[in-house]
Design a protein around this motif. Sequence first.
Motif, PDB file in Angstrom:
ATOM      1  N   GLU A 105     -18.918   8.965  15.957  1.00 54.67           N
ATOM      2  CA  GLU A 105     -19.369   7.735  15.317  1.00 54.67           C
ATOM      3  C   GLU A 105     -18.838   7.637  13.891  1.00 54.67           C
ATOM      4  O   GLU A 105     -18.709   8.653  13.204  1.00 54.67           O
ATOM      5  CB  GLU A 105     -20.900   7.679  15.285  1.00 54.67           C
ATOM      6  CG  GLU A 105     -21.563   7.748  16.655  1.00 54.67           C
ATOM      7  CD  GLU A 105     -23.064   7.932  16.558  1.00 54.67           C
ATOM      8  OE1 GLU A 105     -23.792   7.185  17.229  1.00 54.67           O
ATOM      9  OE2 GLU A 105     -23.500   8.823  15.796  1.00 54.67           O
ATOM     10  N   LEU A 106     -18.559   6.423  13.460  1.00 49.52           N
ATOM     11  CA  LEU A 106     -18.260   6.147  12.054  1.00 49.52           C
ATOM     12  C   LEU A 106     -19.511   5.526  11.458  1.00 49.52           C
ATOM     13  O   LEU A 106     -20.009   4.501  11.947  1.00 49.52           O
ATOM     14  CB  LEU A 106     -17.073   5.185  11.934  1.00 49.52           C
ATOM     15  CG  LEU A 106     -16.551   4.945  10.511  1.00 49.52           C
ATOM     16  CD1 LEU A 106     -15.946   6.217   9.940  1.00 49.52           C
ATOM     17  CD2 LEU A 106     -15.513   3.814  10.497  1.00 49.52           C
ATOM     18  N   THR A 113      -7.709   7.435  13.095  1.00 43.27           N
ATOM     19  CA  THR A 113      -7.464   8.554  14.012  1.00 43.27           C
ATOM     20  C   THR A 113      -8.043   9.835  13.424  1.00 43.27           C
ATOM     21  O   THR A 113      -8.177   9.981  12.206  1.00 43.27           O
ATOM     22  CB  THR A 113      -5.968   8.727  14.269  1.00 43.27           C
ATOM     23  OG1 THR A 113      -5.313   9.063  13.037  1.00 43.27           O
ATOM     24  CG2 THR A 113      -5.358   7.445  14.809  1.00 43.27           C
ATOM     25  N   PHE A 114      -8.361  10.787  14.301  1.00 42.92           N
ATOM     26  CA  PHE A 114      -8.944  12.042  13.820  1.00 42.92           C
ATOM     27  C   PHE A 114      -8.916  13.081  14.932  1.00 42.92           C
ATOM     28  O   PHE A 114      -8.752  12.751  16.111  1.00 42.92           O
ATOM     29  CB  PHE A 114     -10.387  11.828  13.346  1.00 42.92           C
ATOM     30  CG  PHE A 114     -11.327  11.345  14.424  1.00 42.92           C
ATOM     31  CD1 PHE A 114     -12.167  12.228  15.098  1.00 42.92           C
ATOM     32  CD2 PHE A 114     -11.376   9.996  14.764  1.00 42.92           C
ATOM     33  CE1 PHE A 114     -13.030  11.787  16.094  1.00 42.92           C
ATOM     34  CE2 PHE A 114     -12.231   9.541  15.761  1.00 42.92           C
ATOM     35  CZ  PHE A 114     -13.061  10.433  16.420  1.00 42.92           C
ATOM     36  N   PHE A 150     -11.260   5.090  16.070  1.00 43.86           N
ATOM     37  CA  PHE A 150     -12.203   4.069  15.618  1.00 43.86           C
ATOM     38  C   PHE A 150     -11.476   2.746  15.369  1.00 43.86           C
ATOM     39  O   PHE A 150     -10.458   2.702  14.672  1.00 43.86           O
ATOM     40  CB  PHE A 150     -12.900   4.503  14.329  1.00 43.86           C
ATOM     41  CG  PHE A 150     -13.819   5.683  14.497  1.00 43.86           C
ATOM     42  CD1 PHE A 150     -14.906   5.621  15.347  1.00 43.86           C
ATOM     43  CD2 PHE A 150     -13.601   6.846  13.782  1.00 43.86           C
ATOM     44  CE1 PHE A 150     -15.762   6.694  15.491  1.00 43.86           C
ATOM     45  CE2 PHE A 150     -14.441   7.930  13.914  1.00 43.86           C
ATOM     46  CZ  PHE A 150     -15.528   7.863  14.777  1.00 43.86           C
ATOM     47  N   ASP A 151     -12.021   1.665  15.906  1.00 42.21           N
ATOM     48  CA  ASP A 151     -11.500   0.330  15.667  1.00 42.21           C
ATOM     49  C   ASP A 151     -11.987  -0.128  14.296  1.00 42.21           C
ATOM     50  O   ASP A 151     -13.189  -0.227  14.046  1.00 42.21           O
ATOM     51  CB  ASP A 151     -12.009  -0.611  16.765  1.00 42.21           C
ATOM     52  CG  ASP A 151     -11.434  -2.021  16.664  1.00 42.21           C
ATOM     53  OD1 ASP A 151     -10.887  -2.383  15.600  1.00 42.21           O
ATOM     54  OD2 ASP A 151     -11.548  -2.770  17.652  1.00 42.21           O
ATOM     55  N   LEU A 152     -11.042  -0.397  13.383  1.00 41.05           N
ATOM     56  CA  LEU A 152     -11.399  -0.774  12.009  1.00 41.05           C
ATOM     57  C   LEU A 152     -11.464  -2.284  11.805  1.00 41.05           C
ATOM     58  O   LEU A 152     -11.612  -2.743  10.658  1.00 41.05           O
ATOM     59  CB  LEU A 152     -10.396  -0.161  11.028  1.00 41.05           C
ATOM     60  CG  LEU A 152     -10.371   1.375  10.976  1.00 41.05           C
ATOM     61  CD1 LEU A 152      -9.348   1.844   9.944  1.00 41.05           C
ATOM     62  CD2 LEU A 152     -11.750   1.931  10.655  1.00 41.05           C
ATOM     63  N   THR A 153     -11.361  -3.044  12.882  1.00 40.00           N
ATOM     64  CA  THR A 153     -11.470  -4.501  12.756  1.00 40.00           C
ATOM     65  C   THR A 153     -12.812  -4.877  12.135  1.00 40.00           C
ATOM     66  O   THR A 153     -13.873  -4.509  12.645  1.00 40.00           O
ATOM     67  CB  THR A 153     -11.331  -5.180  14.137  1.00 40.00           C
ATOM     68  OG1 THR A 153     -10.086  -4.814  14.724  1.00 40.00           O
ATOM     69  CG2 THR A 153     -11.411  -6.691  13.995  1.00 40.00           C
ATOM     70  N   VAL A 192     -21.455   2.163  12.115  1.00 41.65           N
ATOM     71  CA  VAL A 192     -20.452   1.126  11.890  1.00 41.65           C
ATOM     72  C   VAL A 192     -19.703   0.844  13.186  1.00 41.65           C
ATOM     73  O   VAL A 192     -19.563  -0.294  13.607  1.00 41.65           O
ATOM     74  CB  VAL A 192     -19.477   1.542  10.774  1.00 41.65           C
ATOM     75  CG1 VAL A 192     -18.368   0.498  10.610  1.00 41.65           C
ATOM     76  CG2 VAL A 192     -20.213   1.756   9.464  1.00 41.65           C
ATOM     77  N   THR A 193     -19.201   1.898  13.830  1.00 36.99           N
ATOM     78  CA  THR A 193     -18.491   1.755  15.098  1.00 36.99           C
ATOM     79  C   THR A 193     -18.460   3.101  15.795  1.00 36.99           C
ATOM     80  O   THR A 193     -18.701   4.145  15.171  1.00 36.99           O
ATOM     81  CB  THR A 193     -17.058   1.223  14.876  1.00 36.99           C
ATOM     82  OG1 THR A 193     -16.429   0.995  16.146  1.00 36.99           O
ATOM     83  CG2 THR A 193     -16.216   2.221  14.099  1.00 36.99           C
TER      84      THR A 193
END
Length: 570
Positions: A432-433, A365-366, A505-508, A441-442
């Motif tokens: 974006e990450l 989250t951010f 962001f989905d960290l899966t 990345v995602t």
Amino acid sequence: MSRPSPRLLTMGIAATLALGLLGEGAAANVVSASAATPPVGAAVPTTTDSTDTAQSSAQRGLRIVPTGDTVQGYTFDGFVYVDSQVWLGAYGESHEFLAKRATASAPAVLTKTVIRGNKRTTTKVPAALVDGLNGLKNGLTVKIATPKGKVLLEETRSLCPGGWDRQRIQPTGRTEPVYPSLCGGSWFTKSTVFGIEEGWAARLDAFFQVETKRTDLVMTTTVNDKVANLLGLPAKGRSVTQKLKIVDECELWGCEGVADQLLGESAEGFSTLAGQDAQSTRAESLRAQGGAHSGHAESSGTGHPVNLFTLDSSQAHGGDHPSLGQAGTTPSTKKPAKDSLPDLVSVPAWQIGNEVDEAGIDRLTFNAHEWNAGPGPLVVEGYRRGSAEVMDAYQMFYRDGKEVGSTKTGTMEYHEAPEHDHWHFLDFASYELVTPKGKLVTTSGKQSWCLVPTNAVDLSVPGAVWRPEATGLDSACGERSALWLREVLPVGWGDTYSQHQTQAFDLTGVRNGTYQIKITVNPNGNLHERTTSNNVSYRTVILGGTPGARTVKVPPYEGVDTEEPELVEN
């Protein structure tokens, strides 16, 4: 049941239940202050001519303006909530304060300017009296006591010489306030302005809550001597004592649903104040300023501050707008004049954390924020494309408050989702990450925006707007049936979104390690602006832990830890 914050209850009672913390009685129990305060409505000369009388000169300046010797408070859930009914009024002159800092960790420099007619006298406020961007340090003391003098609670806090709940006190003053309805800022605020205009008064921030069952209470509000000396308050006009008349909310309205009615439900662009520290001066200032949009209906974050800039144009408070009602401009593909363009700036992400959503997915989250450095406002209007839930977006260009051109710039779509159900602009930003080398990345699930000024960033830049709500250019996200809407970012202001749940962001499948949150404003280049050199920002994050228990470390930005909300300068 959680306790509502005192500011929230105060605002909720006034707005929702139409009760308000209004004083009763015409006389004020002021400690030797009555004689020093001109009556509301008194005309005081605004020039420094030799014809001014000695009495008029003595009345010039800032004065405490109480309106009653009895103030109504109320009890709820074992707490008494109170607010002094005291204003700080400016007679015969305006008092303007400018706070600036070079970086997030640099101390703010505060100047005070006294304005009499066309004469401006500026002095630097001593550093010991400056509380960052919040106003004057330890300037106000509020005390709750019994009639026999037993102190139940006493607190000294910063004094904002300006802020919310403006009241006009002289017909010779301006027809509308000049200064923002706030003190403070965010981590990324570079400069802010606050003050009290000649002929106006601002309510002193004396919200309080005390855990007690007593109802025979007395409240004393005092401007402390060092700050009072700076403000020029008379020695015998610095303190106000008021009796409290306590009302039981449950007896008046019934307990069932009272808290929910007061707290309300958060909504994008404006929301309630639940979940914030009501005793924190910085938090109070942030509430007054306004803050993040809610990112999703099921956000696990705290409540979001009220947005000063209304999304409902029917509630907008317009001032003097001679350019309103002017003829429009014909859309053109020609290059717009540079002095009518905005400058869109991305700031690094902050308040970064992790959560596990309802589906069990780890998410990063951010908060994201983009602002307009000017000199022109960002004005985007949508025009419905037939009966489809799509609008053609046009960027409108303004100079000196007048529309001087327009051009097609993208698309708006109706967003049907909890806490949304309104129109979004699709071409404003991307989140974006990425890896330290820039590999994607995602991406965030956030793909569209309802633009509205939630935070002042730099009110000293050319063209900066001090009161966006008084420009006549109001942001509105629109209902499903809307044919047209307008979204605005005035010069000096930005828009904050909190990214939670599906918009985080989905960290899966994302391995532990070092990454960067990349925020890009105007990613497609569809919006016309002065430069794109400041459109991208990065914030480093270090991921660790295990699935279901991921950890996040965020290195400081410009020497400060932006992940501690209680430390944010506001």
